[in-house]
Write an enzyme that holds these catalytic residues in place. Structure first.
Site, PDB file in Angstrom:
ATOM      1  N   ILE A 160     -24.942  14.781 -17.213  1.00 53.26           N
ATOM      2  CA  ILE A 160     -24.873  16.251 -17.142  1.00 53.26           C
ATOM      3  C   ILE A 160     -26.167  16.818 -16.546  1.00 53.26           C
ATOM      4  CG2 ILE A 160     -24.571  18.386 -18.479  1.00 53.26           C
ATOM      5  CD1 ILE A 160     -22.826  16.739 -20.442  1.00 53.26           C
ATOM      6  N   ILE A 239     -27.774  23.594 -23.820  1.00 56.42           N
ATOM      7  CA  ILE A 239     -26.336  23.294 -23.854  1.00 56.42           C
ATOM      8  C   ILE A 239     -26.126  21.949 -24.539  1.00 56.42           C
ATOM      9  CG2 ILE A 239     -25.580  24.592 -21.819  1.00 56.42           C
ATOM     10  CD1 ILE A 239     -25.698  21.723 -20.396  1.00 56.42           C
ATOM     11  N   ALA A 240     -27.195  21.411 -25.165  1.00 54.82           N
ATOM     12  CA  ALA A 240     -27.110  20.035 -25.679  1.00 54.82           C
ATOM     13  C   ALA A 240     -26.629  20.018 -27.133  1.00 54.82           C
ATOM     14  CB  ALA A 240     -28.452  19.349 -25.521  1.00 54.82           C
ATOM     15  N   ARG A 241     -27.532  20.239 -28.053  1.00 59.34           N
ATOM     16  CA  ARG A 241     -27.178  20.259 -29.467  1.00 59.34           C
ATOM     17  C   ARG A 241     -28.119  21.184 -30.213  1.00 59.34           C
ATOM     18  NH1 ARG A 241     -23.126  18.502 -28.408  1.00 59.34           N
ATOM     19  NH2 ARG A 241     -22.054  16.618 -29.091  1.00 59.34           N
ATOM     20  N   GLU A 270     -24.964  25.060 -36.805  1.00 56.00           N
ATOM     21  CA  GLU A 270     -23.798  25.825 -36.377  1.00 56.00           C
ATOM     22  C   GLU A 270     -22.571  25.412 -37.196  1.00 56.00           C
ATOM     23  OE1 GLU A 270     -23.969  24.460 -32.216  1.00 56.00           O
ATOM     24  OE2 GLU A 270     -22.140  23.317 -32.560  1.00 56.00           O
ATOM     25  N   HIS A 288     -20.752  27.260 -28.646  1.00 58.62           N
ATOM     26  CA  HIS A 288     -20.560  25.840 -28.259  1.00 58.62           C
ATOM     27  C   HIS A 288     -19.308  25.668 -27.387  1.00 58.62           C
ATOM     28  CE1 HIS A 288     -21.646  21.510 -29.657  1.00 58.62           C
ATOM     29  NE2 HIS A 288     -21.189  21.518 -28.416  1.00 58.62           N
TER      30      HIS A 288
HETATM   31  C1  DGY Z   1     -19.793  17.403 -26.264  1.00 62.21           C
HETATM   32  O1  DGY Z   1     -18.794  16.906 -25.759  1.00 62.21           O
HETATM   33  O2  DGY Z   1     -20.685  16.726 -26.781  1.00 62.21           O
HETATM   34  C2  DGY Z   1     -19.852  18.874 -26.250  1.00 62.21           C
HETATM   35  O3  DGY Z   1     -20.982  19.352 -26.865  1.00 62.21           O
HETATM   36  C3  DGY Z   1     -18.611  19.404 -26.906  1.00 62.21           C
HETATM   37  O4  DGY Z   1     -18.100  20.448 -26.185  1.00 62.21           O
END
Ligand code: DGY
Length: 333
Positions: A160, A239-241, A270, A288
């Site tokens: 990604i 956008i990770a965790r 979350e 998310h």
């Molecule tokens: C993942 O696939 O890890 C994403 O965070 C979920 O949408």
């Protein structure tokens, strides 16, 4: 025809995906989203041969202890910090995830957040919807920060991260990245990305996107000390965790103007949201949804189903789940 194996699907899923499972196995699907305790998960899993689960379902040793029937867990996500892989492997349970199918959609979303946060899109929309434009707008209202020509920093340069980097050339943005290991030169060239150490990344990135997996090592990888090294004009995108960023420290940095803005799709604890983040106009927040395009969520669900069927010995990949996380488990059988 009676089906000998049963699977549990922990959340509502696309009917066509459920139908593909039902060709081979008996399917028990939850019709509502729910957070389940380890005991509740244990009770569900003890009655089935396999399961498709979501990120909110934490599967650890206590959940699978003594379960002699369960053969496979298919995670409906590429990240799998909700799975204790060691425990699953020890219990002889195959674990799978959903890589690749969400790479481009998730990278698009990183840019959506970066652009929205840099140009104050959410905040301006709230102001407009509240009818405040009629009260007048100054020429120097709503000033954002530029992306074009600025240096993009990326922490975590897996699939990604690389897809995020490739999109940067359209904005004429040089890319610097930090990753545990350097990418092969050919990939760096293709992504037009240069490896730097973490301190250089923080200091030199005009904007920073986080794409690292969540582990004990990346917990609070961006905390008060790291935020203090970033440029005041920077936008931070996660956008990770949740848990990779110290949300409380981020809220303080944003409130004090030590960072221009943040685009956040994931949060510590979350679905809870840090109350200080909720108040901040400079934070663009979403629940998310980085992988949530219609095509991608379908592809993720189908891949999870294909993984599960293969792990249980059905379908074209029988015995070889396409994205098995713990191949060691097969050796032990
Ligand atoms: C993942 O696939 O890890 C994403 O965070 C979920 O949408």
């Amino acid at each position: 025809m009676s089906k000998q194996q049963s699977v549990w699907v922990s959340r509502p899923l696309f009917p066509e995906v459920l139908a593909s499972l039902a060709q081979y196995v008996d399917v028990r699907v939850e019709t509502r989203e729910a957070r389940r305790t380890p005991e509740q998960l244990r009770t569900k899993l003890v009655k089935v041969d396999g399961a498709i689960i979501g990120l909110g379902d934490r599967i650890d040793a206590s959940v699978v202890a003594g379960n002699r029937r369960l053969k496979a867990i298919a995670n409906l996500a590429v990240g799998y910090n909700n799975l204790d892989l060691e425990a699953l492997t020890a219990a002889g349970i195959q674990a799978t995830n959903t890589p690749d199918v969400l790479t481009q959609t998730t990278a698009d979303y990183a840019w959506a957040l970066l652009l929205a946060a840099a140009r104050r899109v959410s905040s301006a929309e709230r102001w407009l919807r509240a009818g405040r434009w009629r009260g007048g707008m100054r020429f120097d209202d709503w000033l954002g920060v530029d992306l074009y020509g600025k240096t993009l920093g990326i922490l975590g340069m897996g699939r990604i991260g690389q897809a995020v980097a490739r999109r940067a050339s359209g904005f004429d943005m040089p890319v610097i990245y930090h990753n545990r290991s350097r990418l092969p030169e050919a990939v760096e060239r293709e992504c037009r990305a240069r490896w730097v150490d973490k301190a250089q990344l923080l200091q030199h990135a005009d904007h920073l996107v986080l794409v690292v997996p969540y582990t004990a090592q990346t917990h609070h990888a961006i905390g008060a000390a790291e935020l203090a090294q970033m440029k005041r004009t920077a936008v931070l995108v996660n956008i990770a965790r949740g848990g990779i960023v110290d949300d409380a420290a981020l809220a303080v940095a944003l409130r004090e103007g030590r960072l221009a803005a943040a685009g956040l799709d994931v949060f510590e604890g979350e679905p809870a949201l840090h109350p200080a983040l909720r108040e901040l106009e400079s934070a663009v927040l979403s629940p998310h949804i980085a992988s949530a395009s219609a095509d991608t969520r379908r592809a993720m669900a189908q891949l999870a189903a294909d993984n599960l069927l293969a792990a249980l010995g059905h379908g074209p990949d029988a015995g070889r789940p396409p994205s098995l996380l713990n191949p060691a488990v097969l050796g032990g059988r």
